[in-house]
Write a protein that holds these residues in place. Structure first.
Motif, short mmCIF file in Angstrom:
data_model
loop_
_atom_site.label_atom_id
_atom_site.label_comp_id
_atom_site.label_asym_id
_atom_site.label_seq_id
_atom_site.Cartn_x
_atom_site.Cartn_y
_atom_site.Cartn_z
N ALA A 29 0.85 -1.21 0.00
CA ALA A 29 0.00 0.00 0.00
C ALA A 29 0.88 1.25 0.00
CB ALA A 29 -0.92 -0.01 1.22
N ARG A 30 1.95 1.23 0.78
CA ARG A 30 2.86 2.37 0.83
C ARG A 30 3.54 2.57 -0.53
NH1 ARG A 30 7.47 3.30 5.45
NH2 ARG A 30 8.13 5.38 4.76
N ALA A 31 3.99 1.45 -1.12
CA ALA A 31 4.63 1.52 -2.44
C ALA A 31 3.68 2.15 -3.46
CB ALA A 31 5.03 0.10 -2.89
N MET A 32 2.42 1.76 -3.40
CA MET A 32 1.42 2.29 -4.35
C MET A 32 1.20 3.78 -4.14
SD MET A 32 -1.44 -0.71 -4.04
CE MET A 32 -2.75 0.23 -4.84
N ALA A 155 8.30 -5.83 -5.52
CA ALA A 155 7.81 -5.99 -6.89
C ALA A 155 6.69 -4.99 -7.18
CB ALA A 155 7.33 -7.43 -7.11
N VAL A 156 5.81 -4.76 -6.19
CA VAL A 156 4.74 -3.76 -6.36
C VAL A 156 5.37 -2.38 -6.56
CG1 VAL A 156 2.80 -2.60 -5.21
CG2 VAL A 156 3.03 -5.09 -5.04
N GLN A 157 6.46 -2.11 -5.82
CA GLN A 157 7.12 -0.80 -5.95
C GLN A 157 7.68 -0.60 -7.36
OE1 GLN A 157 7.89 1.70 -2.97
NE2 GLN A 157 7.39 2.61 -4.95
N VAL A 158 8.35 -1.64 -7.89
CA VAL A 158 8.95 -1.53 -9.22
C VAL A 158 7.87 -1.23 -10.27
CG1 VAL A 158 10.13 -2.82 -11.06
CG2 VAL A 158 10.93 -3.01 -8.69
N LEU A 159 6.79 -1.99 -10.24
CA LEU A 159 5.72 -1.81 -11.24
C LEU A 159 5.03 -0.45 -11.06
CD1 LEU A 159 4.89 -3.74 -13.53
CD2 LEU A 159 6.22 -4.88 -11.80
N SER A 160 4.78 -0.06 -9.80
CA SER A 160 4.11 1.23 -9.55
C SER A 160 4.99 2.38 -10.03
CB SER A 160 3.81 1.41 -8.06
OG SER A 160 3.04 0.34 -7.58
N TYR A 161 6.30 2.25 -9.81
CA TYR A 161 7.25 3.27 -10.25
C TYR A 161 7.22 3.40 -11.77
CZ TYR A 161 11.67 5.46 -11.49
OH TYR A 161 12.62 6.26 -12.05
N GLN A 165 6.28 6.71 -13.98
CA GLN A 165 7.20 7.38 -14.92
C GLN A 165 6.56 7.46 -16.30
OE1 GLN A 165 9.59 8.86 -13.23
NE2 GLN A 165 8.61 7.65 -11.64
N THR A 166 5.94 6.38 -16.75
CA THR A 166 5.31 6.36 -18.07
C THR A 166 4.16 7.37 -18.10
OG1 THR A 166 5.87 4.03 -18.18
CG2 THR A 166 4.31 4.81 -19.81
N TRP A 167 3.41 7.40 -17.03
CA TRP A 167 2.27 8.33 -16.92
C TRP A 167 2.75 9.79 -17.00
CZ3 TRP A 167 0.96 11.44 -12.44
CH2 TRP A 167 -0.32 11.98 -12.48
N LEU A 168 3.85 10.09 -16.27
CA LEU A 168 4.37 11.47 -16.27
C LEU A 168 4.88 11.88 -17.65
CD1 LEU A 168 6.37 11.51 -12.90
CD2 LEU A 168 4.36 12.90 -13.47
N GLN A 169 5.45 10.88 -18.38
CA GLN A 169 6.03 11.20 -19.69
C GLN A 169 4.99 11.39 -20.78
OE1 GLN A 169 8.66 7.89 -20.23
NE2 GLN A 169 9.85 8.50 -18.44
N HIS A 170 3.75 10.93 -20.54
CA HIS A 170 2.72 10.99 -21.59
C HIS A 170 1.50 11.74 -21.10
CE1 HIS A 170 5.12 7.51 -22.77
NE2 HIS A 170 4.67 7.68 -23.99
#
Ligand code: SAH
Length: 255
Positions: A29-32, A155-161, A165-170
């Motif tokens: 939850a924190r990672a998300m 693993a949740v942190q890696v995917l959320s990150y 990043q993709t969201w910010l770039q587009h």
């Protein structure tokens, strides 16, 4: 520059299947929350709510309070149009394997229209074949081949990150290519397919083998549009009607 749309992140579900350690739920939850995701779904967590989950969530307790606890993965995926299983590479599964940035692009594109999901497995056993068969692809984190198993919340942190990043770039996205069927409609199609194949005497319920699993992999390699699901179900109904009129194979006289 236009801002990225927060609605896209709100349409991304993080689904944790059969989590054993409540601390991992809190850490996930924190990672998300640090990456702006909020939709946490828990399928049969061993212990939840739990003080270890609260402690590890730190200031992400609101995500735990709003988390949807589900009995089945189907329930957690209801209403979504795309779900990827997250797993270290598996040779036994015939499905598309994506990198986290590739998955982020696909998820954010579809999230413009409807909810999408990432499904994470149990800490010891990972995702079962049955759980994976509800997903349209696999996301793998390219880790050290000698030790590729990350902690669940890591693993949740890696995917959320990667999603962030993709969201910010587009700030804007092309619309989804098809009007994708919702996964609950696709599940109803699989149930109909199984019934019809049994009635047609193609599937023997006494020794089903892996036929249904293989058919699921076949269909999951394509994106089914809602209209295509309707057509396929129409074909099944026509075949069932013809079979009922023709009767069982054993009663047929040789020509
Ligand atoms: N022994 C289990 C490990 C599970 S780790 C297995 O072999 O699957 C718990 C969860 O973290 C996994 O189900 C998966 O969702 C995620 N995970 C861990 N390492 C990963 C990796 N390298 N790539 C993708 N997901 C990973």
């Amino acid at each position: 520059m236009t801002q990225a749309d927060p609605k896209l992140l709100a349409n991304i579900r993080i689904v944790l299947a059969r989590t054993s350690h409540p601390g991992n739920i809190g850490a996930a939850a924190r990672a998300m929350k640090t990456m702006g995701l909020s939709q946490l779904y828990l399928v049969q967590p061993t212990l939840f709510p739990n003080s270890q989950a609260d402690a590890m969530a730190a200031s992400a307790g609101d995500l735990l309070a709003q988390a949807q606890v589900c009995i089945t993965l189907e329930e957690a995926l209801a209403g979504t149009v795309l779900a990827f299983g997250v797993s270290a590479r598996r040779r036994d599964i015939v499905t598309e394997v994506l990198t986290p940035p590739e998955a982020a692009v696909r998820l954010l594109t579809e999230a413009q229209a409807a909810p999408v999901a990432l499904v994470f497995g149990n800490e010891t056993s990972g995702l079962s074949n049955e759980e994976l068969s509800l997903c349209q692809g696999l996301v793998s984190i390219a880790a050290n081949p000698d030790y590729s198993s990350l902690n669940l919340a890591a693993a949740v942190q890696v995917l959320s990150y990667e999603i962030r990043q993709t969201w910010l770039q587009h700030p804007s996205w092309p619309p989804p290519e098809i009007d994708a069927a919702r996964l609950d409609d696709v599940e109803r199609f699989y149930a109909h397919l199984e019934t019809a194949l049994t009635e047609l005497e193609f599937l023997n319920q006494g020794s089903p083998g892996k036929l249904m699993l293989k058919l699921r992999w076949l269909f999951s390699r394509t994106r089914l549009a809602q209209e295509e699901v309707n057509i396929l179900r129409g074909i099944l109904t026509a075949a069932q009607t013809a079979k009922r009129l023709a009767g069982p194979l054993r009663d047929r006289k040789p020509e």
